[in-house]
Design an enzyme around this catalytic site. Structure first.
Site, PDB file in Angstrom:
ATOM      1  N   SER A  65       0.848  -1.194   0.000  1.00 22.56           N
ATOM      2  CA  SER A  65       0.000   0.000   0.000  1.00 22.56           C
ATOM      3  C   SER A  65       0.880   1.238   0.000  1.00 22.56           C
ATOM      4  O   SER A  65       1.680   1.450   0.923  1.00 22.56           O
ATOM      5  CB  SER A  65      -0.886   0.024   1.243  1.00 22.56           C
ATOM      6  OG  SER A  65      -1.387   1.342   1.404  1.00 22.56           O
ATOM      7  N   HIS A 124      -1.289  -1.332  -4.307  1.00 27.79           N
ATOM      8  CA  HIS A 124      -2.548  -0.996  -3.623  1.00 27.79           C
ATOM      9  C   HIS A 124      -2.579   0.503  -3.325  1.00 27.79           C
ATOM     10  O   HIS A 124      -1.652   1.054  -2.732  1.00 27.79           O
ATOM     11  CB  HIS A 124      -2.645  -1.806  -2.329  1.00 27.79           C
ATOM     12  CG  HIS A 124      -3.937  -1.654  -1.582  1.00 27.79           C
ATOM     13  ND1 HIS A 124      -5.068  -2.361  -1.905  1.00 27.79           N
ATOM     14  CD2 HIS A 124      -4.263  -0.892  -0.515  1.00 27.79           C
ATOM     15  CE1 HIS A 124      -6.051  -2.039  -1.064  1.00 27.79           C
ATOM     16  NE2 HIS A 124      -5.590  -1.131  -0.208  1.00 27.79           N
ATOM     17  N   ASP A 152      -4.692   3.611  -1.731  1.00 23.32           N
ATOM     18  CA  ASP A 152      -5.728   3.916  -0.741  1.00 23.32           C
ATOM     19  C   ASP A 152      -6.251   5.335  -0.903  1.00 23.32           C
ATOM     20  O   ASP A 152      -5.555   6.307  -0.632  1.00 23.32           O
ATOM     21  CB  ASP A 152      -5.150   3.745   0.667  1.00 23.32           C
ATOM     22  CG  ASP A 152      -5.008   2.286   1.052  1.00 23.32           C
ATOM     23  OD1 ASP A 152      -5.992   1.536   0.894  1.00 23.32           O
ATOM     24  OD2 ASP A 152      -3.910   1.889   1.511  1.00 23.32           O
ATOM     25  N   MET A 210      -8.846   8.110   0.378  1.00 23.42           N
ATOM     26  CA  MET A 210      -9.623   8.441   1.589  1.00 23.42           C
ATOM     27  C   MET A 210     -10.143   9.869   1.492  1.00 23.42           C
ATOM     28  O   MET A 210      -9.443  10.756   1.017  1.00 23.42           O
ATOM     29  CB  MET A 210      -8.734   8.323   2.822  1.00 23.42           C
ATOM     30  CG  MET A 210      -8.087   6.967   2.993  1.00 23.42           C
ATOM     31  SD  MET A 210      -7.188   6.875   4.542  1.00 23.42           S
ATOM     32  CE  MET A 210      -6.431   5.251   4.367  1.00 23.42           C
ATOM     33  N   HIS A 248      -8.435   1.194  -3.762  1.00 24.28           N
ATOM     34  CA  HIS A 248      -9.332   0.950  -2.616  1.00 24.28           C
ATOM     35  C   HIS A 248      -9.981   2.279  -2.243  1.00 24.28           C
ATOM     36  O   HIS A 248      -9.326   3.162  -1.688  1.00 24.28           O
ATOM     37  CB  HIS A 248      -8.487   0.389  -1.460  1.00 24.28           C
ATOM     38  CG  HIS A 248      -9.243   0.143  -0.196  1.00 24.28           C
ATOM     39  ND1 HIS A 248      -8.602  -0.114   1.002  1.00 24.28           N
ATOM     40  CD2 HIS A 248     -10.571   0.081   0.077  1.00 24.28           C
ATOM     41  CE1 HIS A 248      -9.501  -0.306   1.951  1.00 24.28           C
ATOM     42  NE2 HIS A 248     -10.708  -0.185   1.419  1.00 24.28           N
ATOM     43  N   MET A 300     -12.099   4.507  -0.081  1.00 23.84           N
ATOM     44  CA  MET A 300     -12.702   4.707   1.236  1.00 23.84           C
ATOM     45  C   MET A 300     -13.373   6.072   1.201  1.00 23.84           C
ATOM     46  O   MET A 300     -12.937   7.031   1.847  1.00 23.84           O
ATOM     47  CB  MET A 300     -11.625   4.611   2.323  1.00 23.84           C
ATOM     48  CG  MET A 300     -11.163   3.168   2.533  1.00 23.84           C
ATOM     49  SD  MET A 300      -9.558   3.057   3.351  1.00 23.84           S
ATOM     50  CE  MET A 300      -8.495   3.190   1.916  1.00 23.84           C
ATOM     51  N   MET A 321     -11.264  -6.222   5.579  1.00 20.32           N
ATOM     52  CA  MET A 321     -10.451  -5.278   6.354  1.00 20.32           C
ATOM     53  C   MET A 321     -10.121  -5.915   7.695  1.00 20.32           C
ATOM     54  O   MET A 321     -11.010  -6.323   8.442  1.00 20.32           O
ATOM     55  CB  MET A 321     -11.210  -3.972   6.600  1.00 20.32           C
ATOM     56  CG  MET A 321     -11.523  -3.130   5.366  1.00 20.32           C
ATOM     57  SD  MET A 321     -10.090  -2.579   4.419  1.00 20.32           S
ATOM     58  CE  MET A 321      -9.119  -1.710   5.647  1.00 20.32           C
ATOM     59  N   ASP A 340      -6.562  -6.595   4.157  1.00 18.98           N
ATOM     60  CA  ASP A 340      -6.016  -5.241   4.241  1.00 18.98           C
ATOM     61  C   ASP A 340      -5.975  -4.775   5.693  1.00 18.98           C
ATOM     62  O   ASP A 340      -7.018  -4.561   6.316  1.00 18.98           O
ATOM     63  CB  ASP A 340      -6.879  -4.296   3.399  1.00 18.98           C
ATOM     64  CG  ASP A 340      -6.225  -2.933   3.198  1.00 18.98           C
ATOM     65  OD1 ASP A 340      -5.089  -2.744   3.679  1.00 18.98           O
ATOM     66  OD2 ASP A 340      -6.858  -2.073   2.553  1.00 18.98           O
TER      67      ASP A 340
END
Ligand code: DX5
Ligand code: ZN
Length: 233
Positions: free
Chosen positions: A16, A41, A43, A45, A74, A76, A145, A181
């Site tokens: 990540s 990966h 992330d 957010m 991913h 979020m 998760m 994750d």
């Protein structure tokens, strides 16, 4: 051109970039792939669905040329549907949305596949595995998760190992990856690999001790997680 994704259940390590140097994403992506990463990966957010903010589709598009393999995004964020097209256009191979991010996850998963990406479904530690039952035929990946999303470097939540085993049997012979994750290390990787996971995301455990000017520790860290996971199979 990115490589087309083919399905297999070999262990894949997905560092990540949340734990990478944010001023050097391109070089960090090249370094982790050169050191043995299978997927990258990413992330995303929003400071709303999760308490932290990272970056959006423009950053994903900027790093895409620096990634040869799978770019695993991913999300979020909530709402999510209005941003799917932008992340697909940024070159995401896999787009994962959270089941908890809105009332219409079924529609969201349709939209992800409709945009030409592989559909990922992420579930928080507090979400029952049964919640994915009617979604199994519309996903390419389920991300379990093993921390509450929002930050790197948190402790692995052990209760999720039983969830992974249950999910593996629910999936049956469908071509669906199980991704883990949060808190993945050489100590926790064997637990989830034995339970049936094949994609292991790791942030702090991959990037610790290394940098773009000293990437060898990334390779050592990736190899240690992989070896520990494979030994459990
Ligand atoms: C958490 C992120 C993870 C995180 C993992 O919200 O989704 O991908 O970066 O970091 P570590 O491996 O440090 O737990
Ligand atoms: Zn993640």
């Amino acid at each position: 051109m990115p490589m087309p994704m083919t399905f297999d259940r070999k262990i894949k390590i997905a560092p990540s970039i949340l734990s990478a140097d944010f001023a050097n994403f391109g070089a960090e992506c090249r370094a982790i792939e050169a050191e043995g990463a299978d997927w990258v990966h990413v992330d995303v957010m929003d400071g709303h669905f999760v308490p932290n903010i990272t970056f959006g589709p423009a950053t994903c598009a900027a790093i895409r040329p620096h990634i040869k393999g799978v770019m695993d995004v991913h999300l979020m964020i909530a709402p999510v549907d209005s941003y799917i097209e932008a992340f697909a256009n940024a070159g995401a191979d896999v787009i994962s949305a959270h089941l908890e991010a809105g009332p219409h996850i079924h529609r969201t998963l349709q939209a992800i596949r409709g945009a030409g990406a592989k559909a990922g479904l992420a579930i928080n530690p507090g979400t029952a595995v049964e919640a994915v039952e009617y979604l199994l035929d519309m996903v390419d990946l389920i991300c379990v998760m093993t921390v509450n999303p929002g930050f790197g470097g948190q402790k692995f939540i052990h209760s999720q190992v039983a969830k992974v085993a249950k999910l593996r049997s629910m999936i049956g012979d469908r071509p669906v990856h199980i991704e883990i994750d949060g808190g993945v290390t050489p100590e926790t990787a064997p637990l989830v690999a034995a339970a049936g996971a094949d994609v292991l995301v790791a942030g702090s455990a991959v990037f610790k001790g290394g940098s773009v000017s000293n990437p060898a520790p990334y390779g050592t860290n990736i190899a240690a997680i992989r070896a520990a996971a494979e030994a459990a199979l």
